[in-house]
Scaffold this motif. Structure first.
Motif, short mmCIF file in Angstrom:
data_model
loop_
_atom_site.label_atom_id
_atom_site.label_comp_id
_atom_site.label_asym_id
_atom_site.label_seq_id
_atom_site.Cartn_x
_atom_site.Cartn_y
_atom_site.Cartn_z
N UNK A 99 0.80 -1.23 0.00
CA UNK A 99 0.00 0.00 0.00
C UNK A 99 0.83 1.27 0.00
N UNK A 100 2.10 1.16 -0.31
CA UNK A 100 3.00 2.32 -0.18
C UNK A 100 2.48 3.56 -0.90
N UNK A 101 2.29 4.61 -0.15
CA UNK A 101 1.85 5.88 -0.72
C UNK A 101 0.39 5.91 -1.12
N UNK A 102 -0.33 4.82 -0.85
CA UNK A 102 -1.72 4.77 -1.32
C UNK A 102 -2.73 4.86 -0.18
N UNK A 103 -2.26 4.97 1.04
CA UNK A 103 -3.21 5.08 2.16
C UNK A 103 -3.93 6.42 2.03
N UNK A 104 -5.24 6.45 2.34
CA UNK A 104 -6.00 7.70 2.14
C UNK A 104 -5.33 8.91 2.81
N UNK A 105 -4.81 8.74 4.02
CA UNK A 105 -4.23 9.90 4.71
C UNK A 105 -2.98 10.42 4.02
N UNK A 106 -2.33 9.56 3.22
CA UNK A 106 -1.09 9.98 2.58
C UNK A 106 -1.31 10.97 1.43
N UNK A 107 -2.54 11.00 0.93
CA UNK A 107 -2.82 11.93 -0.16
C UNK A 107 -3.56 13.18 0.28
N UNK A 108 -3.83 13.29 1.59
CA UNK A 108 -4.57 14.46 2.07
C UNK A 108 -3.73 15.73 1.92
N UNK A 109 -4.38 16.88 1.76
CA UNK A 109 -3.61 18.12 1.63
C UNK A 109 -2.91 18.51 2.92
N UNK A 110 -1.85 19.28 2.78
CA UNK A 110 -1.20 19.90 3.94
C UNK A 110 -1.49 21.40 3.87
N UNK A 111 -1.49 22.04 5.04
CA UNK A 111 -1.88 23.47 5.09
C UNK A 111 -0.73 24.32 5.62
N UNK A 112 0.47 23.84 5.47
CA UNK A 112 1.60 24.57 6.04
C UNK A 112 1.82 25.90 5.35
N UNK A 113 2.32 26.84 6.12
CA UNK A 113 2.67 28.18 5.62
C UNK A 113 1.49 28.87 4.96
N UNK A 114 0.27 28.54 5.45
CA UNK A 114 -0.92 29.23 4.96
C UNK A 114 -1.35 28.85 3.56
N UNK A 115 -0.72 27.79 3.00
CA UNK A 115 -1.10 27.37 1.65
C UNK A 115 -1.59 25.93 1.68
N UNK A 116 -2.56 25.64 0.81
CA UNK A 116 -3.05 24.26 0.73
C UNK A 116 -2.31 23.56 -0.42
N UNK A 117 -1.55 22.53 -0.09
CA UNK A 117 -0.84 21.77 -1.13
C UNK A 117 -0.95 20.29 -0.80
N UNK A 118 -0.72 19.45 -1.80
CA UNK A 118 -0.51 18.05 -1.49
C UNK A 118 1.00 17.85 -1.39
N UNK A 119 1.38 16.79 -0.70
CA UNK A 119 2.79 16.62 -0.36
C UNK A 119 3.69 16.56 -1.59
N UNK A 120 3.20 15.89 -2.64
CA UNK A 120 4.08 15.64 -3.77
C UNK A 120 3.93 16.63 -4.93
N UNK A 121 3.09 17.66 -4.77
CA UNK A 121 3.01 18.62 -5.88
C UNK A 121 4.22 19.55 -5.85
#
Ligand code: SF4
Ligand code: SF4
Length: 194
Positions: A99-121
């Protein structure tokens, strides 16, 4: 743990490590725990170490990293005397499993530094250097940092030192206040009541 959940931190990245040490002499011994977030230094040596101007001190004192500008060169890591910066090397907690990288929580957005991004974009945190930001995305909405709200020992305080009526301004007047590595001249903004 709540910090890791809030910021969806991968293996190898920790914003608020808690070291523990035994103090005293047997049989009068106990443990002392020392949480060490980024100190948001007033004179941060990590900033001039960055050749790409991807990190700077904001007007509110928080030392920011712009993931869109950071190239992950890691030059800022050894410049920090507190070990507060870590590279996101792209590992997952599910590493080497089907399941590497495929768990639902692994694709959730991050909100760091006031911006919404996904980890790998491209403008996301993967392959960049990361560190504690005092939960900027929360404090800008009037919330406390996640570590403060979830501290079951009620051992952590957060506030505006320049507001003389604040609790932190009151606490800092106590005689038992210290900062880590004062000799480094970084003027850390994290204080310890010992
Ligand atoms: S890793 Fe990013 S923030 Fe650190 S020095 Fe390189 S570009 Fe700057
Ligand atoms: S603790 Fe390290 S990463 Fe944080 S502002 Fe100071 S020098 Fe920079």
């Amino acid at each position: 743990v709540s910090c890791m959940a809030e910021n969806r931190l991968p293996p190898g990245v920790v914003y608020r490590p808690v070291s523990e040490e035994e103090v005293g002499t047997y049989p009068q011994v106990s443990y002392r725990f020392l949480p060490k977030p980024c100190m948001q230094c007033d004179d941060p040596p990590c900033v001039p170490a960055c050749p790409y101007e991807a990190t700077w001190k904001r007007k509110d004192g928080i030392v920011e990293i712009d993931y869109a500008l950071c190239v992950g060169c890691e030059k800022c890591i050894p410049a920090c005397p507190y070990g507060s910066r870590h590279k996101d090397d792209g590992y997952f907690w599910t590493e080497n499993t089907p399941g590497q990288g495929k768990m639902p929580y692994e694709g959730l957005p991050v909100y760091e530094w006031g911006k919404k991004t996904t980890r790998d974009e491209e403008a996301g945190p993967m392959d960049k250097v990361r560190k504690c930001h005092f939960c900027l995305h929360r404090i800008e909405r009037g919330l406390l940092p996640q570590c403060v709200t979830t501290c079951i020992g009620r051992a952590t305080y957060f506030g505006d030192l320049e507001d003389p009526s604040s609790l932190v301004a009151e606490l800092i007047k106590q005689p038992n206040v210290m900062r880590l590595k004062e000799e480094a001249g970084t003027q850390p903004r994290v204080y310890y009541l010992v």
